[in-house]
Motif scaffolding. Structure first.
Motif, PDB file in Angstrom:
ATOM      1  N   ALA A   1       0.830  -1.192   0.000  1.00  0.00           N
ATOM      2  CA  ALA A   1       0.000   0.000   0.000  1.00  0.00           C
ATOM      3  C   ALA A   1       0.870   1.249   0.000  1.00  0.00           C
ATOM      4  O   ALA A   1       2.017   1.238   0.467  1.00  0.00           O
ATOM      5  N   GLU A   2       0.312   2.325  -0.523  1.00  0.00           N
ATOM      6  CA  GLU A   2       0.979   3.631  -0.511  1.00  0.00           C
ATOM      7  C   GLU A   2       0.402   4.456   0.634  1.00  0.00           C
ATOM      8  O   GLU A   2      -0.817   4.464   0.860  1.00  0.00           O
ATOM      9  N   TYR A   3       1.285   5.170   1.336  1.00  0.00           N
ATOM     10  CA  TYR A   3       0.871   6.020   2.449  1.00  0.00           C
ATOM     11  C   TYR A   3       1.227   7.455   2.086  1.00  0.00           C
ATOM     12  O   TYR A   3       2.405   7.814   2.021  1.00  0.00           O
ATOM     13  N   THR A   4       0.209   8.262   1.845  1.00  0.00           N
ATOM     14  CA  THR A   4       0.461   9.560   1.244  1.00  0.00           C
ATOM     15  C   THR A   4      -0.692  10.522   1.512  1.00  0.00           C
ATOM     16  O   THR A   4      -1.826  10.099   1.778  1.00  0.00           O
ATOM     17  N   LEU A   5      -0.413  11.803   1.431  1.00  0.00           N
ATOM     18  CA  LEU A   5      -1.425  12.845   1.319  1.00  0.00           C
ATOM     19  C   LEU A   5      -1.334  13.541  -0.032  1.00  0.00           C
ATOM     20  O   LEU A   5      -2.026  14.526  -0.271  1.00  0.00           O
ATOM     21  N   MET A   6      -0.454  13.036  -0.905  1.00  0.00           N
ATOM     22  CA  MET A   6      -0.219  13.631  -2.223  1.00  0.00           C
ATOM     23  C   MET A   6      -0.329  12.535  -3.275  1.00  0.00           C
ATOM     24  O   MET A   6       0.677  12.051  -3.804  1.00  0.00           O
ATOM     25  N   PRO A   7      -1.540  12.081  -3.591  1.00  0.00           N
ATOM     26  CA  PRO A   7      -1.698  10.917  -4.474  1.00  0.00           C
ATOM     27  C   PRO A   7      -1.433  11.223  -5.943  1.00  0.00           C
ATOM     28  O   PRO A   7      -2.350  11.367  -6.750  1.00  0.00           O
ATOM     29  N   THR A   8      -0.161  11.309  -6.281  1.00  0.00           N
ATOM     30  CA  THR A   8       0.240  11.504  -7.670  1.00  0.00           C
ATOM     31  C   THR A   8       1.337  10.515  -8.026  1.00  0.00           C
ATOM     32  O   THR A   8       2.158  10.148  -7.182  1.00  0.00           O
ATOM     33  N   HIS A   9       1.331  10.092  -9.290  1.00  0.00           N
ATOM     34  CA  HIS A   9       2.403   9.278  -9.841  1.00  0.00           C
ATOM     35  C   HIS A   9       3.349  10.178 -10.631  1.00  0.00           C
ATOM     36  O   HIS A   9       3.243  11.404 -10.601  1.00  0.00           O
ATOM     37  N   LEU A  10       4.265   9.554 -11.367  1.00  0.00           N
ATOM     38  CA  LEU A  10       5.265  10.292 -12.128  1.00  0.00           C
ATOM     39  C   LEU A  10       4.608  11.338 -13.023  1.00  0.00           C
ATOM     40  O   LEU A  10       4.941  12.523 -12.973  1.00  0.00           O
ATOM     41  N   LYS A  11       3.647  10.907 -13.832  1.00  0.00           N
ATOM     42  CA  LYS A  11       3.068  11.807 -14.828  1.00  0.00           C
ATOM     43  C   LYS A  11       1.563  11.948 -14.699  1.00  0.00           C
ATOM     44  O   LYS A  11       0.913  12.443 -15.623  1.00  0.00           O
ATOM     45  N   SER A  12       0.994  11.528 -13.588  1.00  0.00           N
ATOM     46  CA  SER A  12      -0.459  11.547 -13.495  1.00  0.00           C
ATOM     47  C   SER A  12      -0.912  11.585 -12.044  1.00  0.00           C
ATOM     48  O   SER A  12      -0.144  11.278 -11.122  1.00  0.00           O
ATOM     49  N   LEU A  13      -2.153  11.943 -11.850  1.00  0.00           N
ATOM     50  CA  LEU A  13      -2.796  11.779 -10.552  1.00  0.00           C
ATOM     51  C   LEU A  13      -3.112  10.304 -10.338  1.00  0.00           C
ATOM     52  O   LEU A  13      -3.187   9.525 -11.288  1.00  0.00           O
ATOM     53  N   PHE A  14      -3.284   9.903  -9.080  1.00  0.00           N
ATOM     54  CA  PHE A  14      -3.790   8.558  -8.838  1.00  0.00           C
ATOM     55  C   PHE A  14      -5.157   8.435  -9.514  1.00  0.00           C
ATOM     56  O   PHE A  14      -5.947   9.378  -9.532  1.00  0.00           O
ATOM     57  N   SER A  15      -5.423   7.280 -10.057  1.00  0.00           N
ATOM     58  CA  SER A  15      -6.695   7.065 -10.748  1.00  0.00           C
ATOM     59  C   SER A  15      -7.825   6.896  -9.738  1.00  0.00           C
ATOM     60  O   SER A  15      -7.609   6.575  -8.555  1.00  0.00           O
ATOM     61  N   VAL A  16      -9.029   7.087 -10.219  1.00  0.00           N
ATOM     62  CA  VAL A  16     -10.206   6.846  -9.381  1.00  0.00           C
ATOM     63  C   VAL A  16     -10.230   5.392  -8.924  1.00  0.00           C
ATOM     64  O   VAL A  16     -10.600   5.090  -7.780  1.00  0.00           O
ATOM     65  N   GLU A  17      -9.807   4.475  -9.791  1.00  0.00           N
ATOM     66  CA  GLU A  17      -9.754   3.063  -9.418  1.00  0.00           C
ATOM     67  C   GLU A  17      -8.827   2.844  -8.226  1.00  0.00           C
ATOM     68  O   GLU A  17      -9.160   2.103  -7.291  1.00  0.00           O
ATOM     69  N   GLU A  18      -7.671   3.477  -8.253  1.00  0.00           N
ATOM     70  CA  GLU A  18      -6.732   3.327  -7.140  1.00  0.00           C
ATOM     71  C   GLU A  18      -7.286   3.882  -5.839  1.00  0.00           C
ATOM     72  O   GLU A  18      -7.020   3.355  -4.755  1.00  0.00           O
ATOM     73  N   LEU A  19      -8.049   4.964  -5.931  1.00  0.00           N
ATOM     74  CA  LEU A  19      -8.537   5.647  -4.733  1.00  0.00           C
ATOM     75  C   LEU A  19      -9.869   5.105  -4.240  1.00  0.00           C
ATOM     76  O   LEU A  19     -10.356   5.533  -3.181  1.00  0.00           O
ATOM     77  N   ALA A  20     -10.447   4.154  -4.958  1.00  0.00           N
ATOM     78  CA  ALA A  20     -11.787   3.676  -4.610  1.00  0.00           C
ATOM     79  C   ALA A  20     -11.830   3.047  -3.223  1.00  0.00           C
ATOM     80  O   ALA A  20     -12.836   3.155  -2.514  1.00  0.00           O
ATOM     81  N   ASP A  21     -10.755   2.368  -2.803  1.00  0.00           N
ATOM     82  CA  ASP A  21     -10.740   1.659  -1.520  1.00  0.00           C
ATOM     83  C   ASP A  21      -9.795   2.315  -0.516  1.00  0.00           C
ATOM     84  O   ASP A  21      -9.293   1.658   0.402  1.00  0.00           O
ATOM     85  N   VAL A  22      -9.552   3.610  -0.685  1.00  0.00           N
ATOM     86  CA  VAL A  22      -8.644   4.307   0.206  1.00  0.00           C
ATOM     87  C   VAL A  22      -9.228   4.389   1.617  1.00  0.00           C
ATOM     88  O   VAL A  22     -10.453   4.472   1.803  1.00  0.00           O
ATOM     89  N   THR A  23      -8.358   4.308   2.610  1.00  0.00           N
ATOM     90  CA  THR A  23      -8.755   4.475   4.005  1.00  0.00           C
ATOM     91  C   THR A  23      -7.816   5.474   4.666  1.00  0.00           C
ATOM     92  O   THR A  23      -6.744   5.774   4.153  1.00  0.00           O
ATOM     93  N   LEU A  24      -8.222   5.982   5.814  1.00  0.00           N
ATOM     94  CA  LEU A  24      -7.381   6.901   6.571  1.00  0.00           C
ATOM     95  C   LEU A  24      -6.582   6.091   7.583  1.00  0.00           C
ATOM     96  O   LEU A  24      -7.152   5.336   8.389  1.00  0.00           O
ATOM     97  N   HIS A  25      -5.257   6.247   7.528  1.00  0.00           N
ATOM     98  CA  HIS A  25      -4.354   5.472   8.379  1.00  0.00           C
ATOM     99  C   HIS A  25      -3.835   6.361   9.500  1.00  0.00           C
ATOM    100  O   HIS A  25      -3.548   7.545   9.277  1.00  0.00           O
ATOM    101  N   PRO A  26      -3.689   5.834  10.707  1.00  0.00           N
ATOM    102  CA  PRO A  26      -3.156   6.649  11.808  1.00  0.00           C
ATOM    103  C   PRO A  26      -1.782   7.214  11.468  1.00  0.00           C
ATOM    104  O   PRO A  26      -1.070   6.693  10.589  1.00  0.00           O
ATOM    105  N   PRO A  27      -1.364   8.265  12.145  1.00  0.00           N
ATOM    106  CA  PRO A  27      -0.065   8.882  11.850  1.00  0.00           C
ATOM    107  C   PRO A  27       1.084   7.890  11.934  1.00  0.00           C
ATOM    108  O   PRO A  27       1.095   6.983  12.777  1.00  0.00           O
ATOM    109  N   LEU A  28       2.054   8.040  11.045  1.00  0.00           N
ATOM    110  CA  LEU A  28       3.322   7.328  11.124  1.00  0.00           C
ATOM    111  C   LEU A  28       4.299   8.200  11.893  1.00  0.00           C
ATOM    112  O   LEU A  28       4.045   9.387  12.133  1.00  0.00           O
TER     113      LEU A  28
END
Length: 506
Positions: free
Chosen positions: A394-421
């Motif tokens: 899994a990716e842990y981020t507040l900036m969901p972008t890849h090299l040349k694109s935003l994260f896709s809607v498919e990638e973000l469909a099952d996103v959850t909020l994770h406690p602080p690292l």
């Protein structure tokens, strides 16, 4: 104090005479080594380009939490810290990845910055109807001219506007660096970062450097190898390597102009000069081209670091054995300006450890979703995930972008909020489930070949890493070191599971 940090992208350690390179003369890199401290055991951290720069800004590894991406809101940033301490920071670069979605938060951390356009597939020159027939004739089908491949087409367009050496972006970066020094060399408390994309592929270089390295190849332009197995003829391999070495020669020449400036104005007495890279590149070694997919062999992971500090002028021409890596640069540069590193920093200041042999230190390096490399300077261990065909961590981020694109809607469909690292300063983060290989885009590890696996190499007896060895006690020691590094960086349970390691109790 004043600091000039020169970063050449993809500058292979073994290309430099100071590190034993013999394929091309590098008189200026070698000249600097004679004036400075040369680090013999310097390694990468997170890979590739922008993850390496996040290590440089934050002083910690990031590959176990994130693929290619920008600085996060909670990240410490070396130039931002320096700015707050009244140290002026300026970035000069032709590295266009800073201006893509996956790198867009780095350059604005500097007080001022300057971008030179035109490298690789920088979306620079607009040509609606490019001369496709001419490009097909001029460029080899081996590495160019695939259907609908916009990146390489954009490079061909850009290249048609770069004719003389003065037009090349790398020399322009050095020119702008000298302009900065003309204006500011008598001032105090500044950091200048001159960052050249060269000698990163494509290996496009003025003819005067290329003709000094003749080959028997007779065909269209062949200077941008595709990452994957090397199936080329000896003549094609020689041509690609000659193009890379010619580009190193151009980098060396223009770096020499900076050294001349230091000599002319005696900047050695009050200015640090640091030279390094982000990673290396396989030029048919291990029967492979590029990086990212194979293990991070020494050609990729063991990188140059040469450093001059006025307070250590008595060490000019010396070799340093200490085991160091990319995240160490951030606390080292803060230390140069008398500043303490933030508590989230995991790198170690280098100048405090010049006489250490680091027999006990173990370091790790890697790419998100790929194998992890571990070394103590004597052995290198590559640990692959047990299920490389499964989803990436899994990716842990507040900036969901890849090299040349935003994260896709498919990638973000099952996103959850994770406690602080432990490095997010009390801020929770998004947990984005990892993708399976066939759905991973640019900047995410994927291995369609499956040629490599978990392996151990003895560098003292096999510096070319040609034959894996079986040594269970060494593997156990390096795995213990890796567990400690993962704990130190608050690696998540699913990253441990990805590598087949038990997660520590929390």
């Amino acid at each position: 104090m004043k600091l000039v940090f020169v970063l050449f992208d993809t500058l292979n350690r073994r290309a430099l005479g100071a590190y034993g390179g013999r394929e091309v003369a590098t008189p200026n890199f070698d000249r600097f080594a004679n004036r400075a401290m040369t680090f013999d055991n310097h390694y990468v951290g997170s890979l590739p380009c922008m993850p390496a720069r996040r290590d440089m800004h934050t002083g910690r590894l990031n590959f176990m939490h994130r693929s290619w991406g920008p600085l996060e809101p909670f990240d410490n940033s070396l130039p931002a810290i320096l700015n707050k301490a009244n140290v002026y920071t300026h970035l000069i670069t032709d590295h266009f990845h800073y201006f893509e979605d996956g790198g867009a938060t780095y350059h604005n951390r500097y007080r001022t910055w300057d971008l030179v356009r035109g490298q690789e597939f920088d979306p620079w020159k607009a040509v609606v109807e490019p001369p496709l027939e001419r490009f097909a004739r001029d460029y080899s089908d081996l590495h160019y001219n695939k259907p609908n491949e916009r990146n390489r087409l954009q490079h061909q367009i850009n290249r048609s506007f770069i004719r003389d050496e003065a037009d090349f972006p790398g020399p322009q970066c050095i020119n702008k660096g000298l302009e900065f020094l003309d204006s500011n060399r008598d001032a105090d408390n500044w950091m200048l970062q001159i960052e050249c994309f060269d000698p990163h592929e494509p290996f496009d270089v003025p003819e005067k450097y290329r003709k000094a390295l003749p080959t028997d190849y007779d065909g269209p332009i062949l200077d941008w190898p595709r990452y994957g197995p090397c199936t080329n003829t000896p003549e094609e391999i020689a041509e690609i390597r000659a193009n890379y070495n010619a580009l190193v020669a151009m980098c060396d020449h223009h770096f020499g102009r900076l050294l001349d400036y230091f000599d002319e104005h005696d900047l050695w007495k009050d200015t640090c000069l640091v030279l390094s890279t982000d990673h290396g590149f396989l030029l048919s070694e291990h029967e492979w081209w590029g990086k990212n997919i194979p293990p991070y062999f020494d050609e990729i992971s063991h990188i140059p670091l040469i450093m001059h500090h006025p307070d250590h002028a008595d060490r000019a021409g010396t070799r340093i054995d200490a085991l160091t890596q990319t995240p160490d640069l951030m606390p080292t540069m803060l230390d140069i300006f008398g500043l303490e590193a933030p508590p989230e920093t995991r790198g170690r200041p280098i100048l405090d450890r010049l006489d250490e042999d680091d027999e006990e230190r173990i370091i790790a390096f890697g790419m998100h979703g790929g194998p992890v490399g571990v070394t103590d300077g004597r052995h290198t261990y590559f640990r692959y995930p047990p299920d490389r065909d499964g989803p990436a961590p899994a990716e842990y981020t507040l900036m969901p972008t890849h090299l040349k694109s935003l994260f896709s809607v498919e990638e973000l469909a099952d996103v959850t909020l994770h406690p602080p690292l432990d490095f997010t300063k009390g801020v929770p983060v998004l947990r984005v489930p990892g993708l399976v290989p066939e759905k991973r885009g640019p900047g995410l590890y994927k291995d369609p070949y499956g040629r490599f696996g978990t392996s151990l190499y003895d560098l003292s007896n096999d510096p070319g890493q040609s034959t894996p060895v079986d040594d269970s006690p060494v593997v156990a020691r390096l795995e213990d070191g890796l567990r400690g590094i993962l704990k130190e960086h608050d690696a998540t349970d699913d990253f441990h599971a990805w590598l087949g390691l038990d997660a520590p109790a929390r």
